[in-house]
Design a protein around this motif. Structure first.
Motif, PDB file in Angstrom:
ATOM      1  N   PHE A  46      42.229  46.480  27.612  1.00 60.55           N
ATOM      2  CA  PHE A  46      40.906  45.698  28.271  1.00 60.55           C
ATOM      3  C   PHE A  46      41.550  44.759  29.290  1.00 60.55           C
ATOM      4  O   PHE A  46      42.290  43.798  28.961  1.00 60.55           O
ATOM      5  CB  PHE A  46      40.212  45.126  27.192  1.00 60.55           C
ATOM      6  N   ARG A  47      41.425  44.874  30.422  1.00 56.51           N
ATOM      7  CA  ARG A  47      41.790  44.076  31.520  1.00 56.51           C
ATOM      8  C   ARG A  47      40.847  43.768  32.477  1.00 56.51           C
ATOM      9  O   ARG A  47      39.788  44.342  32.637  1.00 56.51           O
ATOM     10  CB  ARG A  47      42.875  44.630  32.461  1.00 56.51           C
ATOM     11  N   ALA A  48      40.418  42.335  32.626  1.00 53.70           N
ATOM     12  CA  ALA A  48      39.524  41.716  33.226  1.00 53.70           C
ATOM     13  C   ALA A  48      39.692  40.762  34.269  1.00 53.70           C
ATOM     14  O   ALA A  48      40.675  39.978  34.111  1.00 53.70           O
ATOM     15  CB  ALA A  48      38.448  41.078  32.152  1.00 53.70           C
ATOM     16  N   TRP A  49      39.016  40.385  35.167  1.00 53.88           N
ATOM     17  CA  TRP A  49      39.114  39.580  36.429  1.00 53.88           C
ATOM     18  C   TRP A  49      37.779  38.886  36.998  1.00 53.88           C
ATOM     19  O   TRP A  49      36.944  39.820  37.335  1.00 53.88           O
ATOM     20  CB  TRP A  49      40.043  40.168  37.419  1.00 53.88           C
ATOM     21  N   PHE A  50      37.677  37.854  36.809  1.00 54.23           N
ATOM     22  CA  PHE A  50      36.366  37.296  37.796  1.00 54.23           C
ATOM     23  C   PHE A  50      36.841  36.379  38.808  1.00 54.23           C
ATOM     24  O   PHE A  50      37.505  35.178  38.513  1.00 54.23           O
ATOM     25  CB  PHE A  50      35.794  36.456  36.703  1.00 54.23           C
ATOM     26  N   LEU A  51      37.114  36.682  40.049  1.00 58.73           N
ATOM     27  CA  LEU A  51      37.562  36.242  41.195  1.00 58.73           C
ATOM     28  C   LEU A  51      36.493  35.706  42.166  1.00 58.73           C
ATOM     29  O   LEU A  51      35.588  36.491  42.567  1.00 58.73           O
ATOM     30  CB  LEU A  51      38.214  37.212  41.960  1.00 58.73           C
ATOM     31  N   GLN A  52      36.487  34.537  42.672  1.00 58.30           N
ATOM     32  CA  GLN A  52      35.624  33.777  43.484  1.00 58.30           C
ATOM     33  C   GLN A  52      36.671  33.134  44.526  1.00 58.30           C
ATOM     34  O   GLN A  52      37.640  32.874  44.349  1.00 58.30           O
ATOM     35  CB  GLN A  52      34.740  33.065  42.903  1.00 58.30           C
ATOM     36  N   ASP A  53      35.966  32.786  45.532  1.00 62.07           N
ATOM     37  CA  ASP A  53      36.742  31.984  46.618  1.00 62.07           C
ATOM     38  C   ASP A  53      36.019  30.755  47.076  1.00 62.07           C
ATOM     39  O   ASP A  53      36.497  30.260  48.384  1.00 62.07           O
ATOM     40  CB  ASP A  53      37.228  32.923  47.935  1.00 62.07           C
ATOM     41  N   TRP A  54      34.961  30.248  46.654  1.00 62.45           N
ATOM     42  CA  TRP A  54      34.101  29.131  47.196  1.00 62.45           C
ATOM     43  C   TRP A  54      34.667  27.910  47.091  1.00 62.45           C
ATOM     44  O   TRP A  54      34.120  26.783  47.785  1.00 62.45           O
ATOM     45  CB  TRP A  54      32.819  29.154  46.428  1.00 62.45           C
TER      46      TRP A  54
ATOM     47  N   SER B  68      44.243  41.463  29.119  1.00 59.13           N
ATOM     48  CA  SER B  68      44.538  40.570  30.066  1.00 59.13           C
ATOM     49  C   SER B  68      43.587  39.917  30.849  1.00 59.13           C
ATOM     50  O   SER B  68      42.388  40.889  31.221  1.00 59.13           O
ATOM     51  CB  SER B  68      45.463  41.156  31.326  1.00 59.13           C
ATOM     52  N   PHE B  69      43.440  38.821  31.226  1.00 56.66           N
ATOM     53  CA  PHE B  69      42.185  37.994  31.826  1.00 56.66           C
ATOM     54  C   PHE B  69      42.667  37.033  33.076  1.00 56.66           C
ATOM     55  O   PHE B  69      43.664  36.481  32.851  1.00 56.66           O
ATOM     56  CB  PHE B  69      41.444  37.112  30.724  1.00 56.66           C
ATOM     57  N   GLU B  70      41.991  37.369  33.934  1.00 57.59           N
ATOM     58  CA  GLU B  70      42.171  36.214  35.298  1.00 57.59           C
ATOM     59  C   GLU B  70      40.869  35.776  35.681  1.00 57.59           C
ATOM     60  O   GLU B  70      39.652  36.332  36.033  1.00 57.59           O
ATOM     61  CB  GLU B  70      42.869  37.184  36.240  1.00 57.59           C
ATOM     62  N   ALA B  71      40.888  34.377  35.818  1.00 54.13           N
ATOM     63  CA  ALA B  71      39.668  33.731  36.620  1.00 54.13           C
ATOM     64  C   ALA B  71      40.112  32.712  37.472  1.00 54.13           C
ATOM     65  O   ALA B  71      40.992  31.901  37.218  1.00 54.13           O
ATOM     66  CB  ALA B  71      38.899  33.161  35.402  1.00 54.13           C
ATOM     67  N   THR B  72      39.461  32.817  38.611  1.00 60.49           N
ATOM     68  CA  THR B  72      39.869  32.052  39.764  1.00 60.49           C
ATOM     69  C   THR B  72      38.864  31.667  40.693  1.00 60.49           C
ATOM     70  O   THR B  72      38.126  32.581  40.879  1.00 60.49           O
ATOM     71  CB  THR B  72      41.346  32.445  40.400  1.00 60.49           C
ATOM     72  N   ARG B  73      38.720  30.735  41.336  1.00 66.38           N
ATOM     73  CA  ARG B  73      37.836  30.196  42.373  1.00 66.38           C
ATOM     74  C   ARG B  73      38.692  30.299  43.666  1.00 66.38           C
ATOM     75  O   ARG B  73      38.210  29.897  44.726  1.00 66.38           O
ATOM     76  CB  ARG B  73      37.224  29.031  42.098  1.00 66.38           C
ATOM     77  N   PHE B  74      39.993  30.759  43.597  1.00 67.59           N
ATOM     78  CA  PHE B  74      40.972  30.696  44.912  1.00 67.59           C
ATOM     79  C   PHE B  74      41.405  32.090  45.491  1.00 67.59           C
ATOM     80  O   PHE B  74      42.458  32.330  46.083  1.00 67.59           O
ATOM     81  CB  PHE B  74      42.039  29.755  44.741  1.00 67.59           C
ATOM     82  N   ALA B  75      40.625  33.253  45.203  1.00 66.97           N
ATOM     83  CA  ALA B  75      40.794  34.586  45.749  1.00 66.97           C
ATOM     84  C   ALA B  75      39.984  34.796  46.882  1.00 66.97           C
ATOM     85  O   ALA B  75      39.007  35.258  46.868  1.00 66.97           O
ATOM     86  CB  ALA B  75      40.318  35.561  44.393  1.00 66.97           C
ATOM     87  N   THR B  76      40.863  34.516  47.937  1.00 62.28           N
ATOM     88  CA  THR B  76      40.049  34.490  49.326  1.00 62.28           C
ATOM     89  C   THR B  76      39.479  36.156  49.284  1.00 62.28           C
ATOM     90  O   THR B  76      40.321  36.895  49.211  1.00 62.28           O
ATOM     91  CB  THR B  76      40.963  34.122  50.554  1.00 62.28           C
TER      92      THR B  76
END
Length: 386
Positions: free
Chosen positions: A156-164, A259-267
């Protein structure tokens, strides 16, 4: 029970989403309990006055405690900032009011466990706001797993990407202050990924993570509105006290790896909430920016046509779809909240606890805190040890 009378605390981003759900639910789901929008509460009188009229609430107040004294309110909906979730929930439970609370339940695992104990001892219904579970395509992924059509689950691989938040001059909104938000991208975005993994795969047993705060200081805001804020005329800055990005690895009780990734810096990523699940018989991929679709792959397809297929989860055979539009006519973000509220209303009609409830909220908080401990200690942390 034909109607559930609501008192709601909060009127900005989530307040608007919840209000929309309450208003549209009876139109599309006429055969369940209907919400009655009694009172909306907010600290700013001007703001909550406008919201009450715009969203369709009968009354407004600036004092949430007054909601607990009213006999014409059955449930308290809490979507105010995270630092007030515990206080309002405890007061509501003691007053015998049912509770819907946005995630995360509280600022700490200890507080969330206390909240769970109190709502259970009070014998009230309780629900936590993990709306992404209620996208029909996500529910299709759940169905395929439960029916064994993906076989043994390996990944299970997951990512929540934002850039605001990429702009270093974006003001210090409340979501960037630990004492109000609890954590940054980890608790805001990562919490959704963790809940989806619990819903789809099962319990997480251990984690190890890392995080970073890329912009250490930001301008002091003059005004905050949901996910936006306005700067002040002052050049003063204050410290960002939450993470900008958190990544972690996980092991599941069933042997799967995560694997999990959460960021607000994914342009370039506005709201890329995605997961991929790989099993012995097939795989699925979901991306919320294409929320009506699920990419599906089966190993037993003939070799000359093997590959991921695009399944549009809008036919009546898919969850909730028969209540909406003809096949191929898509739904949006707001519909996940309507489906969430249908589950809440059905729990009253069927006299059961809604799902996800505070138990699920505590399970999520356990993982969030375990990841924080692993980062602090630079080691694997077992969930059972937090």
């Amino acid at each position: 029970m034909e109607k559930l009378r609501i008192g709601m605390v909060g009127y900005k981003f989530m307040g608007k989403a919840h209000s929309h759900a309450y208003r549209d639910l009876p139109l599309f789901f006429p055969n369940t309990v209907h919400p009655e929008m009694k009172v909306i509460c907010g600290r700013d009188q001007n703001g909550v006055t406008v919201a009450a009229k715009q969203f369709g609430w009968e009354e407004y107040t600036t004092d949430w405690k007054s909601l607990l004294e009213r006999d014409d309110i059955d449930l308290i909906d809490i979507n105010a900032p995270s630092n007030v979730h515990k206080e309002i929930t405890i007061a509501a439970a003691k007053a015998g009011k049912h509770v819907f609370c946005e995630k995360p339940l509280a600022l700490t695992l200890e507080d969330s466990r206390e909240m769970l104990d109190l709502v259970e001892s009070a014998g009230i219904k309780h629900m936590v706001g993990f709306n992404y579970r209620f996208a029909p395509a996500v529910m299709l992924a759940k169905k395929l797993i439960e029916e064994g059509r993906l076989g043994e689950i390996y990944h299970f691989r997951a990512w929540f990407l934002q850039d605001w938040l990429v702009d270093p001059n974006f003001p210090l909104a409340w979501r960037l202050q630990k004492e109000i938000a609890g954590s940054g991208s980890h608790g805001d975005l990562g919490a959704h990924l963790i809940d989806l993994s619990h819903y789809l795969i099962g319990d997480i047993t251990e984690v190890i993570g890392m995080n970073e705060t890329f912009i250490k200081e930001r301008p002091i805001p003059s005004q905050m509105m949901g996910l936006s804020a306005k700067g002040s005329d002052s050049d003063k800055k204050a410290e960002v006290t939450v993470d900008d990005a958190t990544l972690f690895l996980a092991r599941f009780a069933n042997g799967a790896l995560g694997s999990f990734e959460a960021t607000r810096f994914a342009t370039g990523h506005r709201c890329t909430n995605s997961f991929e699940i790989n099993g012995s018989k097939g795989s699925v991929i979901f991306d919320f920016e294409r929320m009506n679709e699920l990419q599906v792959y089966f190993t037993d397809d003939k070799e000359d046509v093997q590959g991921f297929r695009r399944v549009l989860a809008t036919d009546p055979s898919h969850a909730f779809a028969e209540n909406w539009w003809p096949p191929g006519h898509t739904i949006g973000y707001e519909h996940t909240f309507i489906h969430e509220m249908v589950e809440l209303m059905e729990s009253f009609r069927q006299d059961r606890q809604p799902v996800p409830n505070f138990r699920d909220g505590v399970k999520c908080q356990e993982v969030l805190e375990a990841v924080d401990l692993s980062i602090q200690n630079r080691q694997w942390i077992r969930i059972s040890d937090v």
